[in-house]
Motif scaffolding. Structure first.
Motif, PDB file in Angstrom:
ATOM      1  N   SER A  38       0.591  -1.387  -0.250  1.00  0.00           N
ATOM      2  CA  SER A  38       0.301   0.003  -0.052  1.00  0.00           C
ATOM      3  C   SER A  38       0.444   1.800   0.083  1.00  0.00           C
ATOM      4  N   GLU A  39      -0.163   2.134  -0.729  1.00  0.00           N
ATOM      5  CA  GLU A  39       1.481   2.864  -1.338  1.00  0.00           C
ATOM      6  C   GLU A  39       0.927   4.779  -0.222  1.00  0.00           C
ATOM      7  N   LEU A  40      -0.614   4.312   0.207  1.00  0.00           N
ATOM      8  CA  LEU A  40      -1.641   5.131   1.422  1.00  0.00           C
ATOM      9  C   LEU A  40      -1.656   4.739   2.740  1.00  0.00           C
ATOM     10  N   GLY A  41      -2.214   3.718   2.998  1.00  0.00           N
ATOM     11  CA  GLY A  41      -1.898   3.580   4.828  1.00  0.00           C
ATOM     12  C   GLY A  41      -0.338   2.538   4.890  1.00  0.00           C
ATOM     13  N   PRO A  42      -1.454   2.016   6.335  1.00  0.00           N
ATOM     14  CA  PRO A  42       0.184   0.694   6.575  1.00  0.00           C
ATOM     15  C   PRO A  42      -0.277  -0.635   6.337  1.00  0.00           C
ATOM     16  N   LYS A  43       1.055  -0.486   6.264  1.00  0.00           N
ATOM     17  CA  LYS A  43       1.338  -2.047   5.741  1.00  0.00           C
ATOM     18  C   LYS A  43       0.858  -3.404   6.181  1.00  0.00           C
ATOM     19  N   ALA A  44       0.743  -2.729   8.166  1.00  0.00           N
ATOM     20  CA  ALA A  44       0.262  -3.744   8.632  1.00  0.00           C
ATOM     21  C   ALA A  44      -0.519  -4.543   8.973  1.00  0.00           C
ATOM     22  N   PRO A  45      -0.491  -6.025   9.189  1.00  0.00           N
ATOM     23  CA  PRO A  45      -1.889  -6.217   8.980  1.00  0.00           C
ATOM     24  C   PRO A  45      -3.152  -5.427   9.688  1.00  0.00           C
ATOM     25  N   LEU A  46      -4.432  -5.722   9.153  1.00  0.00           N
ATOM     26  CA  LEU A  46      -5.273  -4.768  10.506  1.00  0.00           C
ATOM     27  C   LEU A  46      -6.536  -5.269  10.162  1.00  0.00           C
ATOM     28  N   VAL A  47      -7.705  -5.285  10.928  1.00  0.00           N
ATOM     29  CA  VAL A  47      -9.853  -5.686  10.992  1.00  0.00           C
ATOM     30  C   VAL A  47     -10.184  -4.894  10.113  1.00  0.00           C
ATOM     31  N   MET A  48     -10.664  -5.844   9.029  1.00  0.00           N
ATOM     32  CA  MET A  48     -12.005  -4.269   8.676  1.00  0.00           C
ATOM     33  C   MET A  48     -13.472  -5.160   9.105  1.00  0.00           C
ATOM     34  N   VAL A  49     -14.407  -4.373   9.178  1.00  0.00           N
ATOM     35  CA  VAL A  49     -15.041  -3.983   9.809  1.00  0.00           C
ATOM     36  C   VAL A  49     -16.260  -3.540   8.973  1.00  0.00           C
ATOM     37  N   GLU A  50     -17.096  -4.371   8.198  1.00  0.00           N
ATOM     38  CA  GLU A  50     -18.261  -3.305   7.721  1.00  0.00           C
ATOM     39  C   GLU A  50     -20.041  -3.462   7.839  1.00  0.00           C
ATOM     40  N   PHE A  51     -19.582  -2.389   8.267  1.00  0.00           N
ATOM     41  CA  PHE A  51     -21.494  -1.975   8.550  1.00  0.00           C
ATOM     42  C   PHE A  51     -22.150  -1.550   6.790  1.00  0.00           C
ATOM     43  N   ASP A  52     -22.069  -0.063   6.973  1.00  0.00           N
ATOM     44  CA  ASP A  52     -22.864   0.234   6.079  1.00  0.00           C
ATOM     45  C   ASP A  52     -21.735   0.334   5.031  1.00  0.00           C
ATOM     46  N   GLU A  53     -20.570   0.593   5.581  1.00  0.00           N
ATOM     47  CA  GLU A  53     -19.021   0.660   4.141  1.00  0.00           C
ATOM     48  C   GLU A  53     -18.157  -0.275   5.213  1.00  0.00           C
ATOM     49  N   LEU A  54     -17.279  -0.703   4.238  1.00  0.00           N
ATOM     50  CA  LEU A  54     -15.598  -0.776   5.081  1.00  0.00           C
ATOM     51  C   LEU A  54     -15.048  -0.148   5.747  1.00  0.00           C
ATOM     52  N   HIS A  55     -14.936  -0.273   7.318  1.00  0.00           N
ATOM     53  CA  HIS A  55     -13.918   0.914   7.835  1.00  0.00           C
ATOM     54  C   HIS A  55     -12.641   0.252   8.325  1.00  0.00           C
ATOM     55  N   GLU A  56     -10.962   0.451   8.386  1.00  0.00           N
ATOM     56  CA  GLU A  56     -10.146  -0.887   9.016  1.00  0.00           C
ATOM     57  C   GLU A  56      -9.764   0.753  10.300  1.00  0.00           C
ATOM     58  N   ASP A  76      -6.972  -0.713  13.393  1.00  0.00           N
ATOM     59  CA  ASP A  76      -5.784  -1.580  14.797  1.00  0.00           C
ATOM     60  C   ASP A  76      -5.818  -1.866  15.559  1.00  0.00           C
ATOM     61  N   ALA A  77      -5.434  -2.305  16.540  1.00  0.00           N
ATOM     62  CA  ALA A  77      -5.630  -2.645  17.707  1.00  0.00           C
ATOM     63  C   ALA A  77      -5.567  -1.604  18.592  1.00  0.00           C
ATOM     64  N   GLU A  78      -5.947  -0.584  18.486  1.00  0.00           N
ATOM     65  CA  GLU A  78      -6.064   0.514  19.123  1.00  0.00           C
ATOM     66  C   GLU A  78      -7.526   1.380  18.731  1.00  0.00           C
ATOM     67  N   THR A  79      -7.425   1.226  17.525  1.00  0.00           N
ATOM     68  CA  THR A  79      -9.318   1.634  17.298  1.00  0.00           C
ATOM     69  C   THR A  79      -9.960   0.543  17.555  1.00  0.00           C
ATOM     70  N   LEU A  80      -9.331  -0.740  17.004  1.00  0.00           N
ATOM     71  CA  LEU A  80     -10.445  -1.890  16.961  1.00  0.00           C
ATOM     72  C   LEU A  80     -11.073  -1.704  18.736  1.00  0.00           C
ATOM     73  N   ALA A  81     -10.051  -1.955  19.381  1.00  0.00           N
ATOM     74  CA  ALA A  81     -10.320  -1.596  21.104  1.00  0.00           C
ATOM     75  C   ALA A  81     -11.600  -0.574  21.351  1.00  0.00           C
ATOM     76  N   GLY A  82     -11.397   0.712  20.763  1.00  0.00           N
ATOM     77  CA  GLY A  82     -12.154   1.573  21.046  1.00  0.00           C
ATOM     78  C   GLY A  82     -13.422   1.370  20.450  1.00  0.00           C
ATOM     79  N   LEU A  83     -14.357   0.685  19.021  1.00  0.00           N
ATOM     80  CA  LEU A  83     -14.582   0.130  18.644  1.00  0.00           C
ATOM     81  C   LEU A  83     -15.740  -0.779  19.193  1.00  0.00           C
ATOM     82  N   LEU A  84     -14.903  -1.347  20.055  1.00  0.00           N
ATOM     83  CA  LEU A  84     -15.519  -2.790  20.757  1.00  0.00           C
ATOM     84  C   LEU A  84     -16.095  -2.122  21.981  1.00  0.00           C
ATOM     85  N   ASP A  85     -15.378  -1.877  22.589  1.00  0.00           N
ATOM     86  CA  ASP A  85     -16.157  -0.891  23.934  1.00  0.00           C
ATOM     87  C   ASP A  85     -17.701   0.272  23.572  1.00  0.00           C
ATOM     88  N   ALA A  86     -17.219   0.659  22.227  1.00  0.00           N
ATOM     89  CA  ALA A  86     -18.344   1.126  21.982  1.00  0.00           C
ATOM     90  C   ALA A  86     -20.015   0.330  21.540  1.00  0.00           C
TER      91      ALA A  86
END
Length: 123
Positions: free
Chosen positions: A69-87, A89-99
């Motif tokens: 990727s030339e635009l984003g991180p090259k490390a693995p991410l978790v993609m979550v699709e609700f209305d659209e795809l969102h990516e 990392d571990a920190e932001t995924l923890a925030g989603l789970l808490d919410a």
């Protein structure tokens, strides 16, 4: 143990051979450009039972990596699709789970309690 590799044809770099993560499903259709190459893990779905449509998938999630990727991180991410795809990392995924947990045990639980009262005739 030798590392698993995969070769993907691209329009801009020809055949690209790269390491294949153990979690990747191994599906690599023509990717177009090298920067578009993705490793994707198995998707998990959140399916809920609805009264009018039966089971409905409301969200999907899975591992994703774009090694060139030339635009984003090259490390693995978790993609979550609700209305659209969102990516995430571990920190932001923890925030989603808490919410999601806070939503389920807070406002949604309060709606459930209110509905029980309404169904019991307490208008």
């Amino acid at each position: 143990m030798s590392e698993r590799t995969v070769t993907v044809f691209t329009a801009d770099h020809g055949d690209v051979t790269m390491p294949e993560p153990s979690w990747c499903t191994g599906e690599h259709p023509f990717e177009g450009y090298r920067a578009d190459i993705e490793h994707q893990g198995e998707e998990i779905e959140l399916t809920v039972q609805t009264p009018c449509h039966g089971p409905v998938a409301v969200a999907k999630a899975g591992l994703l990596q774009r090694p060139f990727s030339e635009l984003g991180p090259k490390a693995p991410l978790v993609m979550v699709e609700f209305d659209e795809l969102h990516e995430y990392d571990a920190e932001t995924l923890a925030g989603l789970l808490d919410a999601l947990v806070a939503w389920a045990i807070g406002p949604m639980h309060q709606l459930h309690e209110r509905l029980l009262l309404l169904e019991g005739g307490d208008q």
